[in-house]
Scaffold this active site. Structure first.
Site, PDB file in Angstrom:
ATOM      1  N   ASP A   1     -18.958 -17.069  11.685  1.00  0.00           N
ATOM      2  CA  ASP A   1     -19.593 -18.029  12.570  1.00  0.00           C
ATOM      3  C   ASP A   1     -18.537 -18.713  13.439  1.00  0.00           C
ATOM      4  O   ASP A   1     -17.409 -18.955  12.995  1.00  0.00           O
ATOM      5  CB  ASP A   1     -20.339 -19.063  11.718  1.00  0.00           C
ATOM      6  CG  ASP A   1     -21.187 -20.007  12.530  1.00  0.00           C
ATOM      7  OD1 ASP A   1     -22.032 -19.531  13.305  1.00  0.00           O
ATOM      8  OD2 ASP A   1     -21.014 -21.234  12.383  1.00  0.00           O
TER       9      ASP A   1
ATOM     10  N   GLU B   1     -18.561 -14.114  15.803  1.00  0.00           N
ATOM     11  CA  GLU B   1     -19.473 -14.672  16.792  1.00  0.00           C
ATOM     12  C   GLU B   1     -18.657 -15.074  18.025  1.00  0.00           C
ATOM     13  O   GLU B   1     -18.028 -16.117  18.065  1.00  0.00           O
ATOM     14  CB  GLU B   1     -20.203 -15.898  16.239  1.00  0.00           C
ATOM     15  CG  GLU B   1     -21.185 -16.482  17.253  1.00  0.00           C
ATOM     16  CD  GLU B   1     -21.657 -17.880  16.915  1.00  0.00           C
ATOM     17  OE1 GLU B   1     -22.621 -18.341  17.531  1.00  0.00           O
ATOM     18  OE2 GLU B   1     -21.049 -18.523  16.024  1.00  0.00           O
TER      19      GLU B   1
ATOM     20  N   ASP C   1     -29.777 -17.719  17.281  1.00  0.00           N
ATOM     21  CA  ASP C   1     -29.298 -18.661  18.298  1.00  0.00           C
ATOM     22  C   ASP C   1     -29.943 -18.448  19.668  1.00  0.00           C
ATOM     23  O   ASP C   1     -29.636 -19.188  20.604  1.00  0.00           O
ATOM     24  CB  ASP C   1     -27.774 -18.522  18.462  1.00  0.00           C
ATOM     25  CG  ASP C   1     -27.008 -19.182  17.334  1.00  0.00           C
ATOM     26  OD1 ASP C   1     -27.466 -20.222  16.853  1.00  0.00           O
ATOM     27  OD2 ASP C   1     -25.962 -18.652  16.931  1.00  0.00           O
TER      28      ASP C   1
END
Length: 487
Positions: free
Chosen positions: A355, A384, A459
Site C-alpha cells: 500500500d 501501489e 480506490d
C-alpha cells in the site's frame, strides 16, 4: 535542417526499450539538409547520483551519426543530443530531445538545453521469475464484503466480546444488502464501524467457483486485526482480524487455493498503523503501553512525534499515525526474522501488494523483497503506484521501483486511465497507442508482465459505473454514495 531520432524505432535505438545491466545501446541521429563537415553531434547522458556524461557521435558513410552507450549497472538513464552547426561566422547550438511531456517517441528539436530527455531503464533481471503471476488472472477481494460463512454471526459476536475496544466501536450489520455508509459523530469523526461479516472461510467456500472462472491469483485487501472494516488501520500485523477468522483459517485458505492452482497475495500496509493498535494504543485498548503513552513505550520510536506531542499521520487522518520507517523497531517488525513478511509468507502467501509504496523508503522495500524472496524465490512484490512506476517522482525524489531491487511491478493505473479515456472518447486511438507504447518502452519486459492491469479497484469506481454515466462520487453527499445505483 532536419534532425531525426525515434526512440521506438530500432533504426535509431537498438535494442528497443529497457535493457539489462551490462548491455550496450546503439543510438543514431539522421541529419538532413546540413553539410556534414559543418556539423557535430554529442550524446548527453544524465544518471541521478552520478551526473553527466558526454559521448561524441561518429558519422557513418551513409550520413547517419551513431554512438554506443554502455549501461553497466541498474539505473535510470536520460539522454538528449547536443548539436553544433558551424557557419563561417557563427555556431548554432540545437538540442534533440523527447517530445514535450513525454519520455520517448519521435524526437523534437529545441533551442534550449534544458529540454525533455529520452529515458532508458537499465535493470537487473530476477534469478527466478514469478511466471505463475505473469501468466495469471487476478481477482481482488475486499474481505468484509465478499462472502459470509455459516458461523459468521457467532464468530463476529464472539470477537466483540473477546476483543473489546476502547476506541471506535464495531457494529454488526445483519442485512447483507444494507448499503454501506459511515456512521459519524457531530464533529465528523467515525462513530462506529459497520462490519458485514465476510470471512476467510467464506472465501475458501467459493474457491471452486473462482477456479472455474479461470482465476489463478487472489489479491486480498488487508486481513489483519484492525478497528475498521477496510482494515487499512492495522491494529496487529501478526494476527488475523477475529471477525475474519483465525490464522488456521488463513492457512487452510492458502492450502485449498493452492490445490486448485490459485495463489494468494496479501495487502501490506506499512507506512502507517491504526491509532487503536497494539503499537500506538491511543485509547488503552491493549495492556502494554503503546507509543501514545510516552517515551517509556518500546514503540515510541516507531512513530514520529512533534515537540508539542502531535504526531505525523497519513494525509492528516489522526487515526492513522505514520510509522517511522527508519526505526530499527519498525524494520524488525516488518522484515525481521520473525516479522510480518516472513510470518505470513511461511503461512501460505505467495506475494504482497504494498500500500502507498510512494510513502515507503527504498530501503524498507528492498528489505521486504529480500525477505520475501528468501522465503519463496518465485514470489511477487507489487506496489501501489498510480503513475508510470519506472520514473516516479515522490516527494521531490526520484524512485527506483523497477531496477531489480525493489518492486517486481506496480498496479497499472496508467493502463486503466488509457482504456477509460479511449472508451469515453477523451483521447483518440493514436494517443491510446502512444500511452501503451510508453509503458512498453519504459518498463523492463518482466515488470510489464507483472503489472497488475486493472479497470477498477477499492480506490476507484467500478467500470460499469464509469461507462454507464455514473456521477463523480466526490460530488455526491456521503450518505448517497453507497445507495446510488445505475438505472
Amino acid at each position: 535542417m532536419n534532425f531525426i531520432h525515434n526512440s521506438r524505432d530500432i533504426a535509431y535505438r537498438f535494442p528497443f526499450g529497457a535493457v539489462k545491466a551490462g548491455s550496450a545501446v546503439e543510438l543514431s541521429v539522421r541529419a538532413e539538409d546540413v553539410p556534414a563537415h559543418a556539423l557535430a553531434i554529442d550524446l548527453r547522458v544524465w544518471v541521478d547520483g552520478r551526473g553527466e556524461t558526454i559521448v561524441p557521435l561518429e558519422r557513418r558513410a551513409d550520413g547517419i551519426f551513431t554512438c554506443t552507450l554502455l549501461c553497466p549497472e541498474p539505473a535510470l538513464m536520460w539522454y538528449r543530443f547536443n548539436i553544433a552547426v558551424e557557419a563561417p561566422d557563427s555556431t548554432r547550438r540545437l538540442y534533440l530531445g523527447a517530445p514535450e511531456g513525454k519520455t520517448g517517441g519521435v524526437g523534437q528539436v529545441y533551442t534550449y538545453p534544458d529540454c525533455p530527455s529520452f529515458q532508458i531503464t537499465v535493470f537487473q533481471p530476477r534469478k527466478l521469475r514469478p511466471t505463475w503471476y505473469e501468466q495469471g488472472m487476478v481477482y481482488q477481494i475486499f474481505p468484509d464484503r465478499y462472502r459470509r460463512d455459516p458461523a459468521w454471526r457467532e464468530r463476529c459476536e464472539r470477537a466483540l466480546v473477546e476483543h473489546p475496544t476502547k476506541g471506535v466501536p464495531r457494529r454488526i450489520v445483519e442485512d447483507w444488502n444494507e448499503p454501506p455508509v459511515y456512521d459519524r459523530n457531530e464533529d465528523g469523526s467515525i462513530a462506529s464501524w459497520d462490519m458485514y461479516g465476510g470471512s476467510l472461510k467464506g472465501i475458501t467456500a467459493d474457491l471452486d467457483r473462482l477456479a472455474e472462472m479461470g482465476f489463478t491469483v487472489l489479491y486480498l485487501n488487508p486481513i489483519f486485526a484492525a478497528a475498521s472494516n477496510h482494515r487499512y488501520d492495522t491494529a496487529d500485523y501478526l494476527k488475523i482480524d477475529p471477525m475474519l477468522g483465525t490464522e488456521e483459517d488463513f492457512r487452510e485458505l492458502c492450502r485449498e487455493a493452492e490445490a486448485r492452482g490459485i495463489s494468494i497475495i496479501l495487502d501490506g500496509v506499512f507506512n502507517h498503523t491504526g491509532d487503536d493498535s497494539v503499537y500506538f494504543n491511543r485509547y488503552g485498548t491493549y495492556p502494554e503501553p503503546g507509543a501514545w503513552a510516552g517515551e517509556d513505550s518500546p514503540w515510541r520510536d516507531a512513530y514520529r512525534f512533534n515537540a508539542d506531542g502531535s504526531y505525523a499521520c497519513w494525509w492528516g487522518i489522526g487515526n492513522m499515525p505514520d510509522l517511522n520507517l527508519t526505526s530499527p523497531t519498525v524494520r524488525k517488525l516488518i522484515a525481521g526474522e520473525h516479522g510480518v513478511i516472513r510470518h505470513w509468507t511461511q503461512a501460505g502467501a505467495r506475494g504482497w501488494r504494498l500500500d502507498v509504496a510512494d510513502e515507503l523508503t527504498e530501503q524498507i522495500i528492498t528489505d521486504i523483497r529480500d525477505v520475501l524472496l528468501d522465503e519463496k524465490p518465485d514470489a511477487v512484490l507489487i506496489g501501489e503506484v498510480w503513475e508510470d512506476a519506472s520514473n516516479k517522482i515522490s516527494y521531490g525524489m526520484p524512485r527506483h521501483y523497477l531496477l531489480g531491487y525493489e518492486l517486481d511491478a506496480a498496479m497499472n493505473y496508467p493502463f486503466r486511465s488509457m482504456v477509460l479515456d479511449f472508451l469515453l472518447d477523451a483521447i483518440p486511438a493514436a494517443e491510446a497507442a502512444d500511452r501503451i507504447e510508453a509503458l512498453a518502452e519504459n518498463y523492463p519486459p518482466e515488470a510489464l508482465r507483472c503489472s497488475l492491469n486493472l479497470l477498477g479497484s477499492h480506490d476507484r469506481p467500478r467500470i460499469a459505473s464509469v461507462l454507464g454515466g455514473g456521477p463523480d462520487e466526490s460530488q455526491l453527499p456521503e450518505e448517497e454514495r453507497g445507495r446510488w445505483r445505475l438505472s
